[in-house]
Design an enzyme around this catalytic site. Structure first.
Site, PDB file in Angstrom:
ATOM      1  N   GLU A 133       0.857  -1.175   0.000  1.00 56.15           N
ATOM      2  CA  GLU A 133       0.000   0.000   0.000  1.00 56.15           C
ATOM      3  C   GLU A 133       0.897   1.230   0.000  1.00 56.15           C
ATOM      4  O   GLU A 133       1.793   1.334   0.849  1.00 56.15           O
ATOM      5  CB  GLU A 133      -0.913   0.018   1.232  1.00 56.15           C
ATOM      6  CG  GLU A 133      -1.865   1.209   1.230  1.00 56.15           C
ATOM      7  CD  GLU A 133      -2.773   1.276   2.445  1.00 56.15           C
ATOM      8  OE1 GLU A 133      -3.559   2.231   2.539  1.00 56.15           O
ATOM      9  OE2 GLU A 133      -2.678   0.381   3.307  1.00 56.15           O
ATOM     10  N   ARG A 180       5.704 -13.324   9.666  1.00 58.15           N
ATOM     11  CA  ARG A 180       6.315 -12.039   9.371  1.00 58.15           C
ATOM     12  C   ARG A 180       7.686 -11.975  10.035  1.00 58.15           C
ATOM     13  O   ARG A 180       8.020 -12.767  10.911  1.00 58.15           O
ATOM     14  CB  ARG A 180       5.440 -10.896   9.867  1.00 58.15           C
ATOM     15  CG  ARG A 180       5.258 -10.869  11.370  1.00 58.15           C
ATOM     16  CD  ARG A 180       4.411  -9.685  11.802  1.00 58.15           C
ATOM     17  NE  ARG A 180       5.053  -8.425  11.485  1.00 58.15           N
ATOM     18  CZ  ARG A 180       4.437  -7.247  11.520  1.00 58.15           C
ATOM     19  NH1 ARG A 180       3.148  -7.188  11.829  1.00 58.15           N
ATOM     20  NH2 ARG A 180       5.083  -6.149  11.249  1.00 58.15           N
ATOM     21  N   LYS A 204       4.382   1.080  10.715  1.00 62.23           N
ATOM     22  CA  LYS A 204       4.472   2.323   9.940  1.00 62.23           C
ATOM     23  C   LYS A 204       4.099   3.532  10.792  1.00 62.23           C
ATOM     24  O   LYS A 204       4.709   4.599  10.672  1.00 62.23           O
ATOM     25  CB  LYS A 204       3.555   2.245   8.717  1.00 62.23           C
ATOM     26  CG  LYS A 204       4.079   1.368   7.595  1.00 62.23           C
ATOM     27  CD  LYS A 204       3.133   1.414   6.392  1.00 62.23           C
ATOM     28  CE  LYS A 204       3.637   0.566   5.248  1.00 62.23           C
ATOM     29  NZ  LYS A 204       2.714   0.595   4.084  1.00 62.23           N
TER      30      LYS A 204
END
Length: 609
Positions: free
Chosen positions: A70, A305, A315
């Site tokens: 994204e 992850r 983020k």
């Protein structure tokens, strides 16, 4: 000076037998290839629905993967793992990996992030050109199809418009111990829902006043299947589509559709999306039943992850570090962003090796930061040119220099190899040796002199002899101190006929050799000594305030002296400063006449127990 680091290797298909160590994702791919799961797929040269792909030819790609960021921030080391995984598997199995921007949230996305992502993926050594096509896509290009698919779901009775408030929907959704309650709007007819949905599209209702929900099962033990919202009203200008839309699809709805339109075979994502897989499958099954998409649809597979010690990858938290000026920006060399790692001195090869080394698993675990640093050391060991730098300088005066050589102004050339013998043995081309001057005065490290040496100390102290690396053997005679007792000058005598590389070099035995830089030819440089940004190995685990774990000594800037070969460095060129570690000429601030070097990593792990 040209860079000492070779260009990135292209992501060409692996030859037979060159596949990396097996893991469960490779086994899934190999099983599908053996069974011919996707053998009948057609590819019309671009993404599209079933009718579009039916006009195509047999897909030249054995598999299709995708990296779907994204564009709402800068990529970090966790994304690097995903990049290496998706592009690497496509490369190894004769497939194609798409770069797709999941730009379904107009409020947080920006072309700045799009450009930074493109640059990061290319820098890591991958691209998305294949079969004469550019496989870079963006979800917003599929908005028309997503809307059409939503109408098909409504007409088939699989979706409805809900006008409850956010709070009412939250309460009626239930929890893990209580089933959900049907919305009072769930029983509307398809015709009523379609009319209402078109009103949403046409801007006749306020933001947040209603949503389109999939009609699945409000009693499902998987809360993600309790009629998830798939469209919402949001008046926001989109960086790609402008103001064409005032309704936008939710990510969980858009993502499987994007995969299907692009003919993705294996959709790899991290474990937090595992609970979303049933909805992924449900949605694609409904759209295949309606004839909009081809069967078999893509399949989603989850892997763990990356959890890296002394690092945060949220983020939001990374943005807080930037906007609160805890770091200098997204590319601060202490940041785990790809732009930060690149500026720190990491190489694409080291990050690819790191991604391969940590492997792919189904369970979460922590990877020690030293593993990443070790991959960089391994990559640079036989690539980075050597050089001498003095980071904490004190002047050493050879008091008998003029007596031995006839003039205090006399200088001589010294030479040292630019690469170690191991690099040449490995096949690296042998570069020209480094050449630097030695004269009456040189800079040495302050820690290389002790007037009263501790036990076992072998460097400079009165009466001891050491070798100036690549130069002469010298005998220390004493020092000069200022009024505060600080050593301002170390004094020694040069021993004639002991220069390295000459017949008399071994006539005097020295127990130590120290690095140095000539006063006459050394160059002043700014050196930034970066360390880990956090003192806590898991700075934000368990709800901890990560700001409190910041390392106050994560950056120390010193004025150093470097040998001339280092002063001629190009931005982003890597070196080993002998005894100190690996350094890089800063990509942004380094310039001719103003050398700036960043410490990438030490010669060994200084954080180990």
């Amino acid at each position: 000076m040209s860079s000492t680091i070779p260009a990135n290797k292209p992501n060409t298909p692996a030859a037979d037998g060159e596949h990396k160590v097996s893991n469960f994702l490779r086994q899934i791919i190999e099983n599908d290839l053996d069974k011919g799961t996707y053998h009948s797929r057609l590819w019309a040269g671009s993404p599209g629905d079933a009718a579009h792909q039916a006009t195509g030819q047999p897909d030249p790609a054995k598999i299709r993967t995708r990296f779907p960021p994204e564009p709402n921030g800068y990529l970090h080391i966790g994304h690097a793992k995903s990049i290496c995984l998706n592009f690497g598997l496509a490369r190894d199995y004769g497939g194609i990996c798409h770069l797709r921007f999941d730009d379904t949230n107009p409020e947080k996305e920006d072309t700045e992030y799009v450009n930074s992502i493109i640059d990061a993926v290319k820098w890591l050594g991958f691209d998305w050109q294949a079969d004469g096509k550019n496989h870079q896509y963006q979800a917003s290009d599929y908005f028309d199809f997503m809307y059409r698919a939503a109408e098909i779901l409504i007409e088939a009775g699989h979706a409805y418009v809900d006008e409850q408030t956010v709070e009412q929907m939250r309460i009626n959704r239930g929890d893990f111990g209580k089933p959900g309650v049907d919305s009072p709007f769930r029983s509307r007819t398809p015709a009523e829902n379609l009319a209402r949905f078109r009103e949403m599209r046409d801007g006749q209702h306020e933001d947040g006043s209603m949503v389109l929900r999939a009609k699945i099962d409000m009693a499902s033990p998987n809360i993600n299947l309790r009629d998830p919202a798939i469209y919402r009203i949001r008046r926001a200008t989109h960086h790609n589509t402008g103001d064409n839309w005032c309704i936008y699809p939710r990510y969980t709805y858009a993502h499987p559709i994007e995969d299907a339109l692009e003919q993705i075979t294996h959709s790899f994502c991290t474990l937090e999306f595992e609970d979303q897989r049933p909805f992924y499958d449900w949605l694609l099954e409904r759209l295949c039943e309606g004839g909009l998409l081809n069967s078999p649809p893509p399949r989603q597979y989850e892997f763990a992850r990356l959890n890296l010690t002394y690092v945060i990858t949220s983020k939001r938290k990374l943005a807080q570090l930037v906007y609160d000026h805890k770091v200098s920006g997204w590319d601060d060399p202490r940041m785990p962003t790809i732009v930060g790692l690149r500026r720190r001195g990491y190489t694409p090869e080291s990050i690819q090796n790191f991604a391969e080394r940590i492997g792919v698993t189904k369970s979460d675990s922590w990877i020690d930061y030293s593993t990443l640093e070790g991959c960089l050391r391994e990559d640079l060991e036989n690539k980075a040119h050597r050089g001498m730098a003095v980071l904490d300088p004190v002047k050493l005066v050879l008091t008998n220099w003029g007596e031995v050589f006839g003039s205090d102004a006399y200088t001589e050339d010294c030479t040292q190899p630019a690469l170690p013998h191991s690099a040449i043995a490995e096949g690296q081309p042998e570069p020209a040796p480094r050449v630097f001057k030695i004269g009456k005065e040189v800079w040495i490290e302050r820690e290389d002199f002790e007037e009263v040496p501790p036990k076992g100390y072998k460097r400079l102290f009165p009466g001891n002899v050491v070798r100036l690396k690549g130069g002469y053997v010298i005998e220390c005679t004493g020092c000069v101190r200022d009024a505060n007792g600080v050593v301002t000058e170390v004094q020694a005598k040069v021993i004639p006929d002991t220069k390295s590389g000459t017949p008399g070099a071994d006539s005097v035995k020295a127990k130590a050799a120290i690095t140095w830089v000539s006063v006459v030819s050394g160059v002043e440089a700014e050196v930034r000594l970066y360390d880990r940004l956090f003192l806590d190995a898991q700075p934000d685990a368990g709800g901890k305030d990560f700001i409190e774990a910041l390392n106050p000594n994560s950056l120390k800037v010193v004025t150093a002296y470097v040998e001339p070969s280092l002063a001629n460095a190009e931005p982003d060129e890597k070196f080993q400063f002998e005894r100190h570690g690996y350094f890089v000429a800063d990509r942004v601030d380094h310039a001719a006449g103003k050398p700036v070097f960043n410490r990438a990593t030490g010669l060994k792990d200084s954080w180990g127990k």
